[in-house]
Design an enzyme around this catalytic site. Structure first.
Site, PDB file in Angstrom:
ATOM      1  NE  ARG A  77      -2.545  -2.212   3.076  1.00 21.66           N
ATOM      2  CZ  ARG A  77      -2.797  -2.245   4.373  1.00 21.66           C
ATOM      3  NH1 ARG A  77      -3.424  -1.239   4.947  1.00 21.66           N
ATOM      4  NH2 ARG A  77      -2.401  -3.264   5.102  1.00 21.66           N
TER       5      ARG A  77
ATOM      6  CD  GLU B 192      -3.095  -2.853  14.506  1.00 29.15           C
ATOM      7  OE1 GLU B 192      -3.084  -2.423  13.344  1.00 29.15           O
ATOM      8  OE2 GLU B 192      -4.056  -2.670  15.289  1.00 29.15           O
TER       9      GLU B 192
HETATM   10  O1  LIG Z   1       2.750   0.876  11.662  1.00 27.34           O
HETATM   11  P1  LIG Z   1       2.700  -0.633  11.496  1.00 27.34           P
HETATM   12  O2  LIG Z   1       2.219  -1.336  12.722  1.00 27.34           O
HETATM   13  O3  LIG Z   1       3.999  -1.187  10.999  1.00 27.34           O
HETATM   14  O4  LIG Z   1       1.591  -0.955  10.405  1.00 27.34           O
HETATM   15  C1  LIG Z   1       1.430  -0.228   9.225  1.00 27.34           C
HETATM   16  C2  LIG Z   1       1.797  -1.020   8.015  1.00 27.34           C
HETATM   17  O5  LIG Z   1       0.925  -2.152   7.888  1.00 27.34           O
HETATM   18  C3  LIG Z   1       0.345  -2.153   6.590  1.00 27.34           C
HETATM   19  O6  LIG Z   1       1.076  -2.887   5.677  1.00 27.34           O
HETATM   20  P2  LIG Z   1       1.084  -4.486   5.579  1.00 27.34           P
HETATM   21  O7  LIG Z   1       2.361  -4.978   6.194  1.00 27.34           O
HETATM   22  O8  LIG Z   1      -0.200  -5.026   6.116  1.00 27.34           O
HETATM   23  O9  LIG Z   1       1.277  -4.757   4.042  1.00 27.34           O
HETATM   24  P3  LIG Z   1       0.482  -4.397   2.697  1.00 27.34           P
HETATM   25  O10 LIG Z   1       0.755  -2.931   2.426  1.00 27.34           O
HETATM   26  O11 LIG Z   1       1.159  -5.278   1.703  1.00 27.34           O
HETATM   27  O12 LIG Z   1      -0.987  -4.674   2.874  1.00 27.34           O
HETATM   28  C4  LIG Z   1       0.344  -0.693   6.194  1.00 27.34           C
HETATM   29  O13 LIG Z   1       0.257  -0.530   4.790  1.00 27.34           O
HETATM   30  C5  LIG Z   1       1.627  -0.185   6.759  1.00 27.34           C
HETATM   31  O14 LIG Z   1       2.739  -0.398   5.892  1.00 27.34           O
HETATM   32  N1  LIG Z   2      -5.730  -1.369  11.536  1.00 21.69           N
HETATM   33  C1  LIG Z   2      -5.141  -1.391  10.330  1.00 21.69           C
HETATM   34  N2  LIG Z   2      -5.877  -1.150   9.207  1.00 21.69           N
HETATM   35  C2  LIG Z   2      -5.302  -1.175   7.992  1.00 21.69           C
HETATM   36  N3  LIG Z   2      -4.005  -1.439   7.808  1.00 21.69           N
HETATM   37  C3  LIG Z   2      -3.236  -1.677   8.890  1.00 21.69           C
HETATM   38  N4  LIG Z   2      -1.925  -1.949   9.018  1.00 21.69           N
HETATM   39  C4  LIG Z   2      -1.649  -2.099  10.320  1.00 21.69           C
HETATM   40  N5  LIG Z   2      -2.751  -1.932  11.064  1.00 21.69           N
HETATM   41  C5  LIG Z   2      -3.764  -1.663  10.186  1.00 21.69           C
END
Ligand SMILES: O=P(O)(O)OC[C@H]1O[C@H](OP(=O)(O)OP(=O)(O)O)[C@H](O)[C@@H]1O
Ligand SMILES: Nc1ncnc2[nH]cnc12
Length: 172
Positions: A58, A95
């Site tokens: 993302r 998270e």
């Molecule tokens: O602040 P944090 O606790 O680290 O969480 C935030 C991260 O989690 C999500 O990515 P995810 O790893 O789910 O990957 P994606 O973008 O491939 O869905 C989001 O896009 C951030 O990069």
């Molecule tokens: N609560 C949340 N919603 C969407 N993306 C996330 N990445 C980490 N925590 C998230």
């Protein structure tokens, strides 16, 4: 533009207790996507930025258009095993779950000024990993920008940077 109305909230995804903020409902709305990217880029238009760095997946959807709006390059930070050149790896906790990120070792040159962009700041673990990767390559993180900030997870405190901006802040 009322961006919060464009974000869909889904309870217990990807696991129980997580309230998932789904940006796909904003992305598919052309006017909202355009306005959100312009607002994210705006504070950095007159700052000295050489590169935007964003983590898969993302972070690409937000980081690449912000880089385009600023007229600077974009560097992808990818999940492990995806980048073809010589990489720097970094393991971190999310998270939900654990992850390994990689970046090309020649993607950031020493002294380059970097803006980190992602869709969402939760615990800050992903962004902290990206900050440390950029710094290991000799880059200087001059700012961080997010579409969404989950205030209750205190990612901003973990990062401890003085130039963090977010479009939408959630208290719960
Ligand atoms: O602040 P944090 O606790 O680290 O969480 C935030 C991260 O989690 C999500 O990515 P995810 O790893 O789910 O990957 P994606 O973008 O491939 O869905 C989001 O896009 C951030 O990069
Ligand atoms: N609560 C949340 N919603 C969407 N993306 C996330 N990445 C980490 N925590 C998230």
């Amino acid at each position: 533009m009322k961006f919060k109305e464009k974000i869909r909230e889904i309870q217990d995804f990807p696991e129980k207790g997580i309230q998932f903020k789904d940006i796909t409902t904003l992305l598919k709305d052309g006017k909202a996507f355009h306005a959100a990217i312009n607002q994210l880029a705006q504070p950095f238009r007159h700052q000295d930025i050489d590169l935007v760095v964003g983590p898969e997946a993302r972070g690409f959807v937000v980081g690449a258009p912000v880089a385009y709006a600023l007229g600077v390059g974009f560097v992808p930070v990818r999940k492990s095993g995806k980048l073809p050149g010589e990489t720097l790896s970094y393991r971190y906790t999310l998270e939900y779950g654990e992850n390994v990120l990689e970046v090309h070792r020649d993607a950031v040159k020493p002294g380059q000024k970097v803006l980190i962009a992602d869709d969402l700041l939760a615990t800050g673990g992903t962004t902290r990993a990206v900050v440390q990767m950029v710094e290991q390559l000799g880059g200087e993180v001059v700012g961080l920008t997010f579409m969404i900030e989950l205030l209750y997870l205190k990612g901003r405190q973990l990062l401890g940077h003085d130039n963090i901006t977010s479009l939408l802040k959630y208290k719960q």
